[in-house]
Write a protein that holds these residues in place. Structure first.
Motif, PDB file in Angstrom:
ATOM      1  N   TRP A 174       4.393  -0.036 -13.849  1.00  0.00           N
ATOM      2  CA  TRP A 174       4.555   0.573 -12.522  1.00  0.00           C
ATOM      3  C   TRP A 174       4.713  -0.526 -11.484  1.00  0.00           C
ATOM      4  O   TRP A 174       4.009  -1.538 -11.552  1.00  0.00           O
ATOM      5  CB  TRP A 174       3.328   1.405 -12.153  1.00  0.00           C
ATOM      6  CG  TRP A 174       3.187   2.679 -12.904  1.00  0.00           C
ATOM      7  CD1 TRP A 174       2.721   2.846 -14.184  1.00  0.00           C
ATOM      8  CD2 TRP A 174       3.506   3.979 -12.433  1.00  0.00           C
ATOM      9  NE1 TRP A 174       2.735   4.173 -14.525  1.00  0.00           N
ATOM     10  CE2 TRP A 174       3.214   4.894 -13.458  1.00  0.00           C
ATOM     11  CE3 TRP A 174       4.008   4.474 -11.222  1.00  0.00           C
ATOM     12  CZ2 TRP A 174       3.405   6.262 -13.339  1.00  0.00           C
ATOM     13  CZ3 TRP A 174       4.200   5.835 -11.091  1.00  0.00           C
ATOM     14  CH2 TRP A 174       3.905   6.713 -12.138  1.00  0.00           C
ATOM     15  N   GLU A 175       5.597  -0.323 -10.522  1.00  0.00           N
ATOM     16  CA  GLU A 175       5.727  -1.212  -9.368  1.00  0.00           C
ATOM     17  C   GLU A 175       5.614  -0.357  -8.120  1.00  0.00           C
ATOM     18  O   GLU A 175       6.218   0.716  -8.032  1.00  0.00           O
ATOM     19  CB  GLU A 175       7.072  -1.936  -9.386  1.00  0.00           C
ATOM     20  CG  GLU A 175       7.193  -2.925 -10.518  1.00  0.00           C
ATOM     21  CD  GLU A 175       8.503  -3.702 -10.496  1.00  0.00           C
ATOM     22  OE1 GLU A 175       9.465  -3.268  -9.820  1.00  0.00           O
ATOM     23  OE2 GLU A 175       8.557  -4.744 -11.160  1.00  0.00           O
ATOM     24  N   TYR A 176       4.850  -0.849  -7.128  1.00  0.00           N
ATOM     25  CA  TYR A 176       4.604  -0.115  -5.881  1.00  0.00           C
ATOM     26  C   TYR A 176       5.178  -0.900  -4.713  1.00  0.00           C
ATOM     27  O   TYR A 176       4.827  -2.067  -4.508  1.00  0.00           O
ATOM     28  CB  TYR A 176       3.100   0.114  -5.683  1.00  0.00           C
ATOM     29  CG  TYR A 176       2.503   0.965  -6.765  1.00  0.00           C
ATOM     30  CD1 TYR A 176       2.480   2.353  -6.644  1.00  0.00           C
ATOM     31  CD2 TYR A 176       1.982   0.392  -7.918  1.00  0.00           C
ATOM     32  CE1 TYR A 176       1.943   3.142  -7.649  1.00  0.00           C
ATOM     33  CE2 TYR A 176       1.444   1.179  -8.925  1.00  0.00           C
ATOM     34  CZ  TYR A 176       1.431   2.550  -8.777  1.00  0.00           C
ATOM     35  OH  TYR A 176       0.896   3.326  -9.775  1.00  0.00           O
ATOM     36  N   TYR A 177       6.059  -0.242  -3.955  1.00  0.00           N
ATOM     37  CA  TYR A 177       6.761  -0.867  -2.838  1.00  0.00           C
ATOM     38  C   TYR A 177       6.441  -0.157  -1.526  1.00  0.00           C
ATOM     39  O   TYR A 177       6.092   1.018  -1.510  1.00  0.00           O
ATOM     40  CB  TYR A 177       8.283  -0.768  -3.047  1.00  0.00           C
ATOM     41  CG  TYR A 177       8.799  -1.514  -4.240  1.00  0.00           C
ATOM     42  CD1 TYR A 177       9.259  -2.814  -4.113  1.00  0.00           C
ATOM     43  CD2 TYR A 177       8.848  -0.919  -5.495  1.00  0.00           C
ATOM     44  CE1 TYR A 177       9.757  -3.507  -5.212  1.00  0.00           C
ATOM     45  CE2 TYR A 177       9.334  -1.603  -6.600  1.00  0.00           C
ATOM     46  CZ  TYR A 177       9.787  -2.898  -6.453  1.00  0.00           C
ATOM     47  OH  TYR A 177      10.271  -3.576  -7.533  1.00  0.00           O
ATOM     48  N   ARG A 178       6.637  -0.873  -0.423  1.00  0.00           N
ATOM     49  CA  ARG A 178       6.604  -0.302   0.917  1.00  0.00           C
ATOM     50  C   ARG A 178       7.798  -0.873   1.678  1.00  0.00           C
ATOM     51  O   ARG A 178       8.363  -1.901   1.302  1.00  0.00           O
ATOM     52  CB  ARG A 178       5.287  -0.621   1.633  1.00  0.00           C
ATOM     53  CG  ARG A 178       5.065  -2.087   1.892  1.00  0.00           C
ATOM     54  CD  ARG A 178       3.743  -2.361   2.603  1.00  0.00           C
ATOM     55  NE  ARG A 178       3.383  -3.767   2.505  1.00  0.00           N
ATOM     56  CZ  ARG A 178       3.918  -4.739   3.225  1.00  0.00           C
ATOM     57  NH1 ARG A 178       4.836  -4.475   4.134  1.00  0.00           N
ATOM     58  NH2 ARG A 178       3.542  -5.992   3.056  1.00  0.00           N
ATOM     59  N   ALA A 179       8.176  -0.170   2.752  1.00  0.00           N
ATOM     60  CA  ALA A 179       9.284  -0.627   3.586  1.00  0.00           C
ATOM     61  C   ALA A 179       8.746  -1.541   4.674  1.00  0.00           C
ATOM     62  O   ALA A 179       7.718  -1.253   5.284  1.00  0.00           O
ATOM     63  CB  ALA A 179       9.993   0.571   4.215  1.00  0.00           C
ATOM     64  N   GLU A 189      13.611  -4.634   4.326  1.00  0.00           N
ATOM     65  CA  GLU A 189      13.282  -5.069   2.976  1.00  0.00           C
ATOM     66  C   GLU A 189      12.287  -4.123   2.302  1.00  0.00           C
ATOM     67  O   GLU A 189      11.471  -3.493   2.964  1.00  0.00           O
ATOM     68  CB  GLU A 189      12.661  -6.465   2.996  1.00  0.00           C
ATOM     69  CG  GLU A 189      13.602  -7.544   3.463  1.00  0.00           C
ATOM     70  CD  GLU A 189      12.928  -8.899   3.500  1.00  0.00           C
ATOM     71  OE1 GLU A 189      13.521  -9.846   2.949  1.00  0.00           O
ATOM     72  OE2 GLU A 189      11.810  -9.010   4.056  1.00  0.00           O
ATOM     73  N   LEU A 190      12.369  -4.083   0.989  1.00  0.00           N
ATOM     74  CA  LEU A 190      11.345  -3.428   0.178  1.00  0.00           C
ATOM     75  C   LEU A 190      10.365  -4.516  -0.246  1.00  0.00           C
ATOM     76  O   LEU A 190      10.774  -5.584  -0.716  1.00  0.00           O
ATOM     77  CB  LEU A 190      11.966  -2.771  -1.049  1.00  0.00           C
ATOM     78  CG  LEU A 190      12.777  -1.518  -0.735  1.00  0.00           C
ATOM     79  CD1 LEU A 190      13.700  -1.167  -1.894  1.00  0.00           C
ATOM     80  CD2 LEU A 190      11.852  -0.365  -0.424  1.00  0.00           C
ATOM     81  N   VAL A 191       9.070  -4.242  -0.056  1.00  0.00           N
ATOM     82  CA  VAL A 191       8.041  -5.229  -0.362  1.00  0.00           C
ATOM     83  C   VAL A 191       7.235  -4.741  -1.562  1.00  0.00           C
ATOM     84  O   VAL A 191       6.644  -3.662  -1.506  1.00  0.00           O
ATOM     85  CB  VAL A 191       7.111  -5.467   0.848  1.00  0.00           C
ATOM     86  CG1 VAL A 191       6.039  -6.493   0.503  1.00  0.00           C
ATOM     87  CG2 VAL A 191       7.914  -5.903   2.064  1.00  0.00           C
ATOM     88  N   LEU A 224      -2.228  -5.656 -10.410  1.00  0.00           N
ATOM     89  CA  LEU A 224      -2.071  -6.893  -9.658  1.00  0.00           C
ATOM     90  C   LEU A 224      -1.554  -6.542  -8.271  1.00  0.00           C
ATOM     91  O   LEU A 224      -0.453  -5.983  -8.146  1.00  0.00           O
ATOM     92  CB  LEU A 224      -1.077  -7.813 -10.378  1.00  0.00           C
ATOM     93  CG  LEU A 224      -1.412  -8.096 -11.851  1.00  0.00           C
ATOM     94  CD1 LEU A 224      -0.209  -8.638 -12.579  1.00  0.00           C
ATOM     95  CD2 LEU A 224      -2.581  -9.038 -11.948  1.00  0.00           C
ATOM     96  N   CYS A 225      -2.328  -6.845  -7.232  1.00  0.00           N
ATOM     97  CA  CYS A 225      -1.960  -6.447  -5.867  1.00  0.00           C
ATOM     98  C   CYS A 225      -1.927  -7.645  -4.921  1.00  0.00           C
ATOM     99  O   CYS A 225      -2.430  -8.714  -5.241  1.00  0.00           O
ATOM    100  CB  CYS A 225      -2.939  -5.403  -5.336  1.00  0.00           C
ATOM    101  SG  CYS A 225      -2.807  -3.835  -6.207  1.00  0.00           S
ATOM    102  N   GLY A 226      -1.339  -7.387  -3.751  1.00  0.00           N
ATOM    103  CA  GLY A 226      -1.187  -8.431  -2.753  1.00  0.00           C
ATOM    104  C   GLY A 226      -0.040  -9.372  -3.075  1.00  0.00           C
ATOM    105  O   GLY A 226      -0.001 -10.503  -2.603  1.00  0.00           O
ATOM    106  N   LEU A 227       0.911  -8.920  -3.865  1.00  0.00           N
ATOM    107  CA  LEU A 227       2.020  -9.764  -4.310  1.00  0.00           C
ATOM    108  C   LEU A 227       2.949 -10.154  -3.164  1.00  0.00           C
ATOM    109  O   LEU A 227       3.480 -11.255  -3.121  1.00  0.00           O
ATOM    110  CB  LEU A 227       2.802  -9.070  -5.427  1.00  0.00           C
ATOM    111  CG  LEU A 227       1.983  -8.758  -6.682  1.00  0.00           C
ATOM    112  CD1 LEU A 227       2.788  -7.905  -7.648  1.00  0.00           C
ATOM    113  CD2 LEU A 227       1.494 -10.033  -7.343  1.00  0.00           C
ATOM    114  N   ASP A 228       3.215  -9.222  -2.249  1.00  0.00           N
ATOM    115  CA  ASP A 228       4.050  -9.467  -1.073  1.00  0.00           C
ATOM    116  C   ASP A 228       5.398 -10.115  -1.421  1.00  0.00           C
ATOM    117  O   ASP A 228       5.842 -11.047  -0.782  1.00  0.00           O
ATOM    118  CB  ASP A 228       3.291 -10.307  -0.043  1.00  0.00           C
ATOM    119  CG  ASP A 228       3.933 -10.227   1.343  1.00  0.00           C
ATOM    120  OD1 ASP A 228       4.378  -9.122   1.719  1.00  0.00           O
ATOM    121  OD2 ASP A 228       4.003 -11.259   2.036  1.00  0.00           O
TER     122      ASP A 228
END
Length: 144
Positions: free
Chosen positions: A56-61, A65-67, A96-100
């Motif tokens: 799974w990959e989690y993105y925000r706008a 850009e998609l982060v 794993l979080c905070g990858l930015d």
């Protein structure tokens, strides 16, 4: 002398954007298009082609850009991020979080065999069969 009404020439705040899932150029097929803002979460998932485990990959706008904020997977090895500011274990899953990590577009070759799917705020936005097998697809932010 008449009364005038002042109309602002621009609105404050971020410009409206849409999350667009489409065929990569030179194609012109749009599969989904939804309004998006910085509070929305986009998740992309598929099954690892060798180990048959979910990824799974989690993105925000953010701007245009998609982060990539977080990745969830049940195996670690070549190609997986190994230095994340936050790491959690939940059963057999590693989060794993905070990858930015920032992307102007997320591109992939869509596969029915690995069950690519996209969720928007927890709801299925794009099921596997919404795109043909082996189509070069992309997820991108477009201004309204």
């Amino acid at each position: 002398m008449g009364l005038g009404i002042a109309v602002p020439t621009s609105m404050s705040g971020p410009a409206p954007r849409r999350l667009v899932i489409r065929q990569q150029e030179p194609g012109d097929q749009v599969y989904r298009s939804v309004p998006i803002d910085g509070d929305d979460e986009v998740a992309m998932t598929w099954m690892h082609s060798v180990d048959k485990t979910p990824w799974w990959e989690y993105y925000r706008a953010d701007g245009d850009e998609l982060v990539l904020d977080c990745t969830e997977l049940s195996l670690m090895g070549a190609g997986t991020p190994f230095e994340a500011p936050q790491t959690e274990l939940d059963g057999d899953m590693v989060r794993l979080c905070g990858l930015d990590e920032r992307f102007p577009a997320v591109r992939w070759i869509h596969s029915h065999r690995v069950h690519h799917r996209i969720y928007f705020n927890g709801e299925l936005l794009l099921p596997t069969r919404a795109i043909g097998h082996h189509v070069r697809a992309e997820m991108i932010l477009i201004g309204d």
